[in-house]
Design a protein around this motif. Structure first.
Motif, PDB file in Angstrom:
ATOM      1  N   ARG A 129       6.087   6.450   6.170  1.00 50.00           N
ATOM      2  CA  ARG A 129       4.820   5.733   5.980  1.00 50.00           C
ATOM      3  C   ARG A 129       3.654   6.721   5.960  1.00 50.00           C
ATOM      4  O   ARG A 129       2.704   6.565   5.190  1.00 50.00           O
ATOM      5  CB  ARG A 129       4.623   4.673   7.049  1.00 50.00           C
ATOM      6  CG  ARG A 129       5.415   3.410   6.738  1.00 50.00           C
ATOM      7  CD  ARG A 129       5.182   2.309   7.725  1.00 50.00           C
ATOM      8  NE  ARG A 129       3.891   1.685   7.663  1.00 50.00           N
ATOM      9  CZ  ARG A 129       3.614   0.547   7.018  1.00 50.00           C
ATOM     10  NH1 ARG A 129       4.552  -0.072   6.355  1.00 50.00           N
ATOM     11  NH2 ARG A 129       2.407   0.033   7.050  1.00 50.00           N
ATOM     12  N   LYS A 152       3.704   8.400   2.553  1.00 45.68           N
ATOM     13  CA  LYS A 152       3.261   7.443   1.537  1.00 45.68           C
ATOM     14  C   LYS A 152       1.753   7.239   1.626  1.00 45.68           C
ATOM     15  O   LYS A 152       1.061   7.182   0.605  1.00 45.68           O
ATOM     16  CB  LYS A 152       4.012   6.120   1.682  1.00 45.68           C
ATOM     17  CG  LYS A 152       3.754   5.149   0.544  1.00 45.68           C
ATOM     18  CD  LYS A 152       4.644   3.927   0.673  1.00 45.68           C
ATOM     19  CE  LYS A 152       4.450   2.931  -0.431  1.00 45.68           C
ATOM     20  NZ  LYS A 152       3.081   2.615  -0.794  1.00 45.68           N
ATOM     21  N   PHE A 153       1.243   7.144   2.834  1.00 45.59           N
ATOM     22  CA  PHE A 153      -0.194   7.004   3.045  1.00 45.59           C
ATOM     23  C   PHE A 153      -0.925   8.211   2.462  1.00 45.59           C
ATOM     24  O   PHE A 153      -1.948   8.073   1.782  1.00 45.59           O
ATOM     25  CB  PHE A 153      -0.476   6.862   4.547  1.00 45.59           C
ATOM     26  CG  PHE A 153      -1.903   6.543   4.880  1.00 45.59           C
ATOM     27  CD1 PHE A 153      -2.420   5.270   4.677  1.00 45.59           C
ATOM     28  CD2 PHE A 153      -2.735   7.512   5.422  1.00 45.59           C
ATOM     29  CE1 PHE A 153      -3.739   4.964   5.000  1.00 45.59           C
ATOM     30  CE2 PHE A 153      -4.047   7.220   5.756  1.00 45.59           C
ATOM     31  CZ  PHE A 153      -4.547   5.946   5.543  1.00 45.59           C
ATOM     32  N   ASP A 158      -0.717   8.052  -1.363  1.00 49.12           N
ATOM     33  CA  ASP A 158      -1.638   7.026  -1.873  1.00 49.12           C
ATOM     34  C   ASP A 158      -3.071   7.551  -1.846  1.00 49.12           C
ATOM     35  O   ASP A 158      -3.835   7.338  -2.781  1.00 49.12           O
ATOM     36  CB  ASP A 158      -1.529   5.737  -1.066  1.00 49.12           C
ATOM     37  CG  ASP A 158      -0.249   4.958  -1.353  1.00 49.12           C
ATOM     38  OD1 ASP A 158       0.531   5.380  -2.232  1.00 49.12           O
ATOM     39  OD2 ASP A 158      -0.029   3.929  -0.691  1.00 49.12           O
ATOM     40  N   GLU A 167      -1.758  -1.008   4.063  1.00 50.90           N
ATOM     41  CA  GLU A 167      -1.677  -2.047   3.038  1.00 50.90           C
ATOM     42  C   GLU A 167      -2.952  -2.123   2.201  1.00 50.90           C
ATOM     43  O   GLU A 167      -2.889  -2.269   0.985  1.00 50.90           O
ATOM     44  CB  GLU A 167      -1.375  -3.419   3.663  1.00 50.90           C
ATOM     45  CG  GLU A 167       0.027  -3.542   4.229  1.00 50.90           C
ATOM     46  CD  GLU A 167       0.222  -2.843   5.579  1.00 50.90           C
ATOM     47  OE1 GLU A 167      -0.786  -2.515   6.271  1.00 50.90           O
ATOM     48  OE2 GLU A 167       1.384  -2.589   5.941  1.00 50.90           O
ATOM     49  N   GLN A 195      -5.107   0.299   1.609  1.00 51.00           N
ATOM     50  CA  GLN A 195      -5.166   1.470   0.735  1.00 51.00           C
ATOM     51  C   GLN A 195      -4.220   1.314  -0.452  1.00 51.00           C
ATOM     52  O   GLN A 195      -4.577   1.643  -1.581  1.00 51.00           O
ATOM     53  CB  GLN A 195      -4.846   2.751   1.517  1.00 51.00           C
ATOM     54  CG  GLN A 195      -4.925   3.989   0.641  1.00 51.00           C
ATOM     55  CD  GLN A 195      -4.764   5.259   1.414  1.00 51.00           C
ATOM     56  OE1 GLN A 195      -5.749   5.873   1.794  1.00 51.00           O
ATOM     57  NE2 GLN A 195      -3.522   5.671   1.644  1.00 51.00           N
ATOM     58  N   TYR A 196      -3.013   0.788  -0.208  1.00 47.69           N
ATOM     59  CA  TYR A 196      -2.058   0.573  -1.297  1.00 47.69           C
ATOM     60  C   TYR A 196      -2.653  -0.380  -2.335  1.00 47.69           C
ATOM     61  O   TYR A 196      -2.571  -0.123  -3.544  1.00 47.69           O
ATOM     62  CB  TYR A 196      -0.740   0.006  -0.750  1.00 47.69           C
ATOM     63  CG  TYR A 196       0.219  -0.426  -1.834  1.00 47.69           C
ATOM     64  CD1 TYR A 196       0.920   0.503  -2.574  1.00 47.69           C
ATOM     65  CD2 TYR A 196       0.394  -1.782  -2.135  1.00 47.69           C
ATOM     66  CE1 TYR A 196       1.792   0.113  -3.594  1.00 47.69           C
ATOM     67  CE2 TYR A 196       1.258  -2.181  -3.147  1.00 47.69           C
ATOM     68  CZ  TYR A 196       1.941  -1.233  -3.868  1.00 47.69           C
ATOM     69  OH  TYR A 196       2.784  -1.631  -4.870  1.00 47.69           O
ATOM     70  N   LYS A 197      -3.269  -1.461  -1.878  1.00 47.91           N
ATOM     71  CA  LYS A 197      -3.890  -2.422  -2.800  1.00 47.91           C
ATOM     72  C   LYS A 197      -5.008  -1.761  -3.600  1.00 47.91           C
ATOM     73  O   LYS A 197      -5.191  -2.049  -4.787  1.00 47.91           O
ATOM     74  CB  LYS A 197      -4.428  -3.627  -2.034  1.00 47.91           C
ATOM     75  CG  LYS A 197      -3.331  -4.530  -1.507  1.00 47.91           C
ATOM     76  CD  LYS A 197      -3.895  -5.658  -0.668  1.00 47.91           C
ATOM     77  CE  LYS A 197      -2.764  -6.479  -0.074  1.00 47.91           C
ATOM     78  NZ  LYS A 197      -3.240  -7.474   0.887  1.00 47.91           N
ATOM     79  N   GLU A 218       2.024  -1.635 -10.616  1.00 50.99           N
ATOM     80  CA  GLU A 218       3.011  -1.232  -9.604  1.00 50.99           C
ATOM     81  C   GLU A 218       4.094  -0.336 -10.210  1.00 50.99           C
ATOM     82  O   GLU A 218       4.565   0.594  -9.549  1.00 50.99           O
ATOM     83  CB  GLU A 218       3.613  -2.457  -8.933  1.00 50.99           C
ATOM     84  CG  GLU A 218       2.620  -3.129  -7.996  1.00 50.99           C
ATOM     85  CD  GLU A 218       3.109  -4.418  -7.380  1.00 50.99           C
ATOM     86  OE1 GLU A 218       4.238  -4.855  -7.674  1.00 50.99           O
ATOM     87  OE2 GLU A 218       2.346  -5.003  -6.589  1.00 50.99           O
ATOM     88  N   TYR A 249       2.426   2.932 -10.625  1.00 56.49           N
ATOM     89  CA  TYR A 249       2.318   3.522  -9.295  1.00 56.49           C
ATOM     90  C   TYR A 249       3.611   4.253  -8.937  1.00 56.49           C
ATOM     91  O   TYR A 249       3.574   5.376  -8.420  1.00 56.49           O
ATOM     92  CB  TYR A 249       2.010   2.425  -8.263  1.00 56.49           C
ATOM     93  CG  TYR A 249       2.164   2.875  -6.843  1.00 56.49           C
ATOM     94  CD1 TYR A 249       1.150   3.592  -6.212  1.00 56.49           C
ATOM     95  CD2 TYR A 249       3.316   2.596  -6.120  1.00 56.49           C
ATOM     96  CE1 TYR A 249       1.287   4.025  -4.903  1.00 56.49           C
ATOM     97  CE2 TYR A 249       3.457   3.015  -4.811  1.00 56.49           C
ATOM     98  CZ  TYR A 249       2.447   3.729  -4.204  1.00 56.49           C
ATOM     99  OH  TYR A 249       2.593   4.152  -2.915  1.00 56.49           O
ATOM    100  N   SER A 271       3.790   8.161  -8.155  1.00 56.98           N
ATOM    101  CA  SER A 271       4.306   8.606  -6.847  1.00 56.98           C
ATOM    102  C   SER A 271       5.487   9.542  -7.023  1.00 56.98           C
ATOM    103  O   SER A 271       5.594  10.565  -6.336  1.00 56.98           O
ATOM    104  CB  SER A 271       4.721   7.398  -5.997  1.00 56.98           C
ATOM    105  OG  SER A 271       3.610   6.616  -5.679  1.00 56.98           O
TER     106      SER A 271
END
Length: 192
Positions: free
Chosen positions: A9, A12-13, A16, A134, A136-138, A156, A159, A163
Motif C-alpha cells: 500500500r 502504491k501510494f 499514485d 482511496e 488519492q487513487y480517485k 482504470e 492507470y 502503474s
C-alpha cells in the motif's frame, strides 16, 4: 499486522503520488527512486503512508526519519527544495512550513545539523499532510479520465498501464543505472 500489505500500500501510494506529479507537471521529466522517492527540477520528494492511528509522539517519529533523509540530501545540495508528502491517519490534509522550533521538536535529541543548516533548510522545505489512499487513487483516476477523455473504466485500465510502466522503470534499472529511472507525460502518452 501483515507487513506485505502495509509495504505494498505504501508503494502504491507513492506511485499514485508520482502519477499525479507527472500529470500536474506535464512538461517536466520526473525522476523515480533516484535521490528520493521522486523528483523534478530542483524538487526532491519523500512519500510516506501510515494508515495507523498514532499518538502525537509517534506521529513525530514517523515524520522524523524521512525528514532526516531530506536534511541529509540538503547537505549534499543546498539549492534543492524538499517536500515530505505524508499520510498519517487522523491528520487533516494540509500544507505546512516549519519553524526552527517545530523542526527541532521533531528532531528531538538528534543534533547532527547546525542551527544555520536547520534555519536554511526550513526555507526550502514543505511538509504536506496528504489525503488518504482511496481519495488519492480517485484523484489519479480523475486526472487520467480528463487527460484522455475516457470513462472511469477506461481510466482504470490506463492507470494499470501507467502503474506497470513506473514499476518497470524501477525494477528494470538497478541503482547502478538509476539515471534511467525517469519518465514524463509525453512518454506516458506514447505508451497509452
Amino acid at each position: 499486522m501483515d507487513g506485505a500489505y502495509i509495504a505494498l500500500r505504501g508503494y502504491k501510494f507513492q506511485f499514485d503520488r508520482t502519477i499525479l506529479e507527472i500529470f500536474n507537471n506535464s512538461t517536466k521529466t520526473i525522476e523515480i527512486e533516484q535521490l528520493q522517492d521522486y523528483g523534478y527540477d530542483d524538487y526532491l520528494v519523500q512519500v510516506k503512508y501510515h494508515n495507523t492511528k498514532y499518538t502525537p509522539a509517534q506521529q513525530k517519529q514517523k515524520i522524523k526519519k524521512p525528514l532526516v533523509q531530506l536534511l541529509d540530501q540538503y547537505l549534499k545540495n543546498k539549492t534543492n527544495k524538499f517536500i515530505l508528502f505524508i499520510y498519517l491517519k487522523g491528520i487533516s490534509p494540509t500544507k505546512k512550513t516549519l519553524t526552527v522550533t517545530e523542526l527541532d521538536a521533531i528532531l528531538g535529541k538528534f543534533k547532527r545539523f547546525s542551527a544555520i543548516e536547520r534555519a536554511d533548510f526550513i526555507t526550502r522545505f514543505t511538509l504536506i499532510y496528504a489525503d488518504d489512499f482511496e481519495h488519492q487513487y480517485k484523484e489519479v483516476i480523475q486526472k487520467i479520465k480528463l487527460a484522455y477523455s475516457k470513462t472511469n473504466e477506461e481510466a482504470e485500465i490506463y492507470y494499470s498501464i501507467i502503474s506497470s510502466h513506473l514499476l518497470e522503470i524501477v525494477t528494470n534499472n538497478p541503482p547502478s543505472v538509476n539515471s534511467k529511472r525517469k519518465t514524463s507525460k509525453s512518454e506516458i502518452d506514447k505508451i497509452i
